[in-house]
Design a protein around this motif. Sequence first.
Motif, PDB file in Angstrom:
ATOM      1  N   HIS A 126      33.344  50.840  39.644  1.00  0.00           N
ATOM      2  CA  HIS A 126      35.078  50.776  39.202  1.00  0.00           C
ATOM      3  C   HIS A 126      35.934  51.025  40.614  1.00  0.00           C
ATOM      4  O   HIS A 126      35.375  51.917  41.304  1.00  0.00           O
ATOM      5  N   SER A 137      41.051  58.220  38.609  1.00  0.00           N
ATOM      6  CA  SER A 137      41.786  56.892  38.066  1.00  0.00           C
ATOM      7  C   SER A 137      41.344  55.523  38.564  1.00  0.00           C
ATOM      8  O   SER A 137      40.926  55.612  39.723  1.00  0.00           O
ATOM      9  N   ILE A 138      40.905  54.880  37.828  1.00  0.00           N
ATOM     10  CA  ILE A 138      40.224  53.838  37.959  1.00  0.00           C
ATOM     11  C   ILE A 138      40.840  52.375  37.482  1.00  0.00           C
ATOM     12  O   ILE A 138      41.599  52.489  36.520  1.00  0.00           O
ATOM     13  N   LYS A 139      40.934  51.200  38.350  1.00  0.00           N
ATOM     14  CA  LYS A 139      41.398  49.991  37.793  1.00  0.00           C
ATOM     15  C   LYS A 139      40.779  49.363  36.575  1.00  0.00           C
ATOM     16  O   LYS A 139      39.463  49.567  36.601  1.00  0.00           O
ATOM     17  N   THR A 140      41.384  49.025  35.540  1.00  0.00           N
ATOM     18  CA  THR A 140      40.740  48.225  34.356  1.00  0.00           C
ATOM     19  C   THR A 140      40.933  46.880  34.273  1.00  0.00           C
ATOM     20  O   THR A 140      40.174  46.160  33.775  1.00  0.00           O
ATOM     21  N   GLY A 141      41.742  46.347  35.148  1.00  0.00           N
ATOM     22  CA  GLY A 141      42.031  44.922  35.007  1.00  0.00           C
ATOM     23  C   GLY A 141      43.068  44.348  34.016  1.00  0.00           C
ATOM     24  O   GLY A 141      43.450  43.312  33.708  1.00  0.00           O
ATOM     25  N   TYR A 142      43.403  45.334  33.381  1.00  0.00           N
ATOM     26  CA  TYR A 142      44.897  45.244  32.590  1.00  0.00           C
ATOM     27  C   TYR A 142      45.964  45.979  33.082  1.00  0.00           C
ATOM     28  O   TYR A 142      46.133  46.348  34.293  1.00  0.00           O
ATOM     29  N   TRP A 144      46.874  49.167  32.458  1.00  0.00           N
ATOM     30  CA  TRP A 144      46.960  50.390  32.676  1.00  0.00           C
ATOM     31  C   TRP A 144      45.489  50.826  33.555  1.00  0.00           C
ATOM     32  O   TRP A 144      44.791  49.816  33.773  1.00  0.00           O
ATOM     33  N   ASN A 145      45.456  52.327  33.784  1.00  0.00           N
ATOM     34  CA  ASN A 145      44.323  52.560  34.461  1.00  0.00           C
ATOM     35  C   ASN A 145      43.506  53.524  33.684  1.00  0.00           C
ATOM     36  O   ASN A 145      43.976  54.164  32.770  1.00  0.00           O
ATOM     37  N   ASP A 146      42.390  53.627  33.684  1.00  0.00           N
ATOM     38  CA  ASP A 146      41.229  54.649  32.984  1.00  0.00           C
ATOM     39  C   ASP A 146      41.157  55.841  33.727  1.00  0.00           C
ATOM     40  O   ASP A 146      41.080  55.749  35.016  1.00  0.00           O
TER      41      ASP A 146
END
Length: 158
Positions: A126, A137-142, A144-146
């Motif tokens: 990620h 915090s990671i990028k999700t492709g949407y 929001w961040n996870d």
Amino acid sequence: MTARDDVNARRVERLTAQLATERASLARLTASVEATAARKAAAHWTETDSATGSGIRRKPNAKADAQRYAGYDREALVSIAHADAVKEVARLESALKAATAERFRVLFVREDLIGVRAIRDEFGWHAVVKVNAKSVSIKTGYSWNDLIPFDRVLEARA
């Protein structure tokens, strides 16, 4: 020694004991299966053929039939138990390997993750957005961040 180390050490010990028990059971069942196969191989065909006496069995013999069927049942149960024991030994070996790897895995802290561009958890790699106090915090492709807690991070790349 932390609580995490304690739990992982107990898990490894428990799995090691279970594996030893299952291996002993597998050895016992393997010996039984091999003894049955050897008995079958050594038996003359006339010993297993029900029509060898007079050529045709004239009247039914319920007791002999019940004994023969019980033998078949015992053989089938041993064979099934042997196959289950092989699967269980393989499962326990895999679980022990994973538990040992988890026990000696290095846990990341915030200072280790500052400046990294990517992290890996059990689901894959990620892109890192931000390193927080107790998570990443990671990028999700949407939109929001996870968040991934530090104890779930397996690997990091700068």
